[in-house]
Design an enzyme around this catalytic site. Structure first.
Site, PDB file in Angstrom:
ATOM      1  N   ASP A  65       0.880   2.035   6.736  1.00 18.18           N
ATOM      2  CA  ASP A  65       0.542   1.121   5.660  1.00 18.18           C
ATOM      3  C   ASP A  65       1.633   0.914   4.541  1.00 18.18           C
ATOM      4  O   ASP A  65       2.632   1.773   4.656  1.00 18.18           O
ATOM      5  CB  ASP A  65      -0.871   1.351   5.179  1.00 18.18           C
ATOM      6  CG  ASP A  65      -1.021   2.733   4.533  1.00 18.18           C
ATOM      7  OD1 ASP A  65       0.026   3.371   4.527  1.00 18.18           O
ATOM      8  OD2 ASP A  65      -2.003   3.180   4.335  1.00 18.18           O
ATOM      9  N   ASN A  80     -13.356   5.808   0.259  1.00 12.15           N
ATOM     10  CA  ASN A  80     -14.277   5.035   0.641  1.00 12.15           C
ATOM     11  C   ASN A  80     -14.390   4.585   2.137  1.00 12.15           C
ATOM     12  O   ASN A  80     -14.923   3.604   2.442  1.00 12.15           O
ATOM     13  CB  ASN A  80     -14.040   3.521  -0.050  1.00 12.15           C
ATOM     14  CG  ASN A  80     -12.598   3.104   0.274  1.00 12.15           C
ATOM     15  OD1 ASN A  80     -11.858   3.810   1.077  1.00 12.15           O
ATOM     16  ND2 ASN A  80     -12.048   2.101  -0.250  1.00 12.15           N
ATOM     17  N   HIS A 131     -11.834   4.145   4.106  1.00 12.74           N
ATOM     18  CA  HIS A 131     -10.662   3.618   4.547  1.00 12.74           C
ATOM     19  C   HIS A 131      -9.784   4.458   5.373  1.00 12.74           C
ATOM     20  O   HIS A 131      -9.868   5.599   5.305  1.00 12.74           O
ATOM     21  CB  HIS A 131      -9.755   2.682   3.510  1.00 12.74           C
ATOM     22  CG  HIS A 131      -9.034   3.697   2.634  1.00 12.74           C
ATOM     23  ND1 HIS A 131      -8.445   3.287   1.680  1.00 12.74           N
ATOM     24  CD2 HIS A 131      -8.490   4.740   2.739  1.00 12.74           C
ATOM     25  CE1 HIS A 131      -7.531   3.775   1.147  1.00 12.74           C
ATOM     26  NE2 HIS A 131      -7.632   5.049   1.741  1.00 12.74           N
ATOM     27  N   GLU A 137      -9.617  -1.324   4.372  1.00 12.34           N
ATOM     28  CA  GLU A 137     -10.588  -1.221   3.400  1.00 12.34           C
ATOM     29  C   GLU A 137     -11.798  -1.721   3.714  1.00 12.34           C
ATOM     30  O   GLU A 137     -12.016  -2.525   4.581  1.00 12.34           O
ATOM     31  CB  GLU A 137     -10.322  -2.198   2.083  1.00 12.34           C
ATOM     32  CG  GLU A 137      -8.864  -1.631   1.324  1.00 12.34           C
ATOM     33  CD  GLU A 137      -8.794  -0.283   0.679  1.00 12.34           C
ATOM     34  OE1 GLU A 137      -9.346   0.805   1.025  1.00 12.34           O
ATOM     35  OE2 GLU A 137      -8.949  -0.488  -0.497  1.00 12.34           O
TER      36      GLU A 137
HETATM   37  P1  PGA Z   1      -5.194  11.569   0.290  1.00 16.08           P
HETATM   38  O1  PGA Z   1      -5.716  10.040   0.598  1.00 16.08           O
HETATM   39  O2  PGA Z   1      -4.781  12.208   1.506  1.00 16.08           O
HETATM   40  O3  PGA Z   1      -4.328  11.516  -0.817  1.00 16.08           O
HETATM   41  O4  PGA Z   1      -6.732  12.078  -0.030  1.00 16.08           O
HETATM   42  C1  PGA Z   1      -6.347   9.530   1.666  1.00 16.08           C
HETATM   43  C2  PGA Z   1      -6.552   8.146   1.720  1.00 16.08           C
HETATM   44  O5  PGA Z   1      -6.997   7.491   0.818  1.00 16.08           O
HETATM   45  O6  PGA Z   1      -6.365   7.513   2.735  1.00 16.08           O
END
Ligand code: PGA
Length: 244
Positions: A67, A136, A138, A143
């Site tokens: 991404d 959330n 994702h 999303e």
């Molecule tokens: P994180 O992010 O590993 O920094 O918790 C995960 C994400 O939001 O995809």
């Protein structure tokens, strides 16, 4: 789904790295889509150590960016491309020519997404995706709501993602409002999917991902239906539930 619960973030990171290294030993030219974010960083550190100490050769892997923030150049220190290069690709000795960038700064983002998805398909799809779990639900920047067949595309970030990424941008008001993401279709078709999840902050979303309803409102819940998923987690995220 296979769930591996380790005692700590450190132990989880070692375990995930060991399994990934074994998969690479079996398939040195694998196509890999690795997440950035905090959770896999220690895993990536362990991979560098395995390269150094055990001579594991990662140099033939083909890497596809998961991404990208829209409008951010690859040289920007906050770009996810640069984050991936400095924490994984360069330390593992993978030549830049073997990296397919998802260009968040492309003039025509819709075309960029279509071309990128074709490149993944031309490569025969993904052998391994390494994913983090958004608070959330994702995966990448798919999303909620994201259907099971959501393609590679431009997405507006949800307020929740803007809050959780504010720390990298010096405040929520500076977080880009859009991203490009590899689609659910590509991620879920990978021949192996690793989801790394740690810390108490992820406890609720992890439980919903494993046992909750399968719904676009929690994109990660589609992992319940995907083949060859391994969730690497720690006790802080797993909570008091019986061990699998
Ligand atoms: P994180 O992010 O590993 O920094 O918790 C995960 C994400 O939001 O995809």
């Amino acid at each position: 789904m296979r769930v591996v619960v380790s005692d700590s973030h450190e132990a989880m990171s070692e375990r995930a790295a060991a399994e990934f290294a074994a998969a690479v030993a079996a398939n040195p030219t694998a196509t890999v889509m690795p997440a950035t974010g905090n959770t896999p960083m220690e895993m990536y550190g362990n991979l560098s150590r395995l390269r150094r100490e055990d001579g594991i050769d990662f140099s033939k892997l083909r890497i596809f960016q998961l991404d990208a923030y829209r409008g951010i150049s690859p040289d920007d220190y906050r770009s996810l491309y640069r984050w991936m290069m400095t924490t994984l690709v360069t330390p593992l000795g993978i030549p830049q020519e073997q990296v397919v960038r998802l260009a968040g700064d492309a003039a025509d983002p819709d075309r960029e997404c279509a071309v990128f998805a074709d490149l993944v398909r031309d490569a025969g799809g993904l052998d391994i995706t390494i994913l983090g779990l958004g608070p959330n639900g994702h995966l990448g920047f798919n999303e909620p709501p994201s259907p099971v067949d959501a393609p590679t595309r431009r997405v507006p970030l949800t307020p929740e993602s803007m809050v959780s990424n504010a720390v990298y941008w010096g405040g929520e008001q500076n977080v880009p409002t859009e991203a490009l993401t590899a689609g659910m279709d590509l991620l879920l078709a990978a021949r192996a999917i690793y989801l790394v999840v740690s810390g108490e902050r992820k406890r609720e979303i992890l439980a919903r991902t494993i046992d909750g309803p399968v719904t676009p409102d929690n994109p990660a819940s589609f992992l319940q239906q995907a083949a060859n998923v391994t969730i690497f987690t720690d006790r802080a995220a797993w909570g008091d539930r019986p061990l699998p």
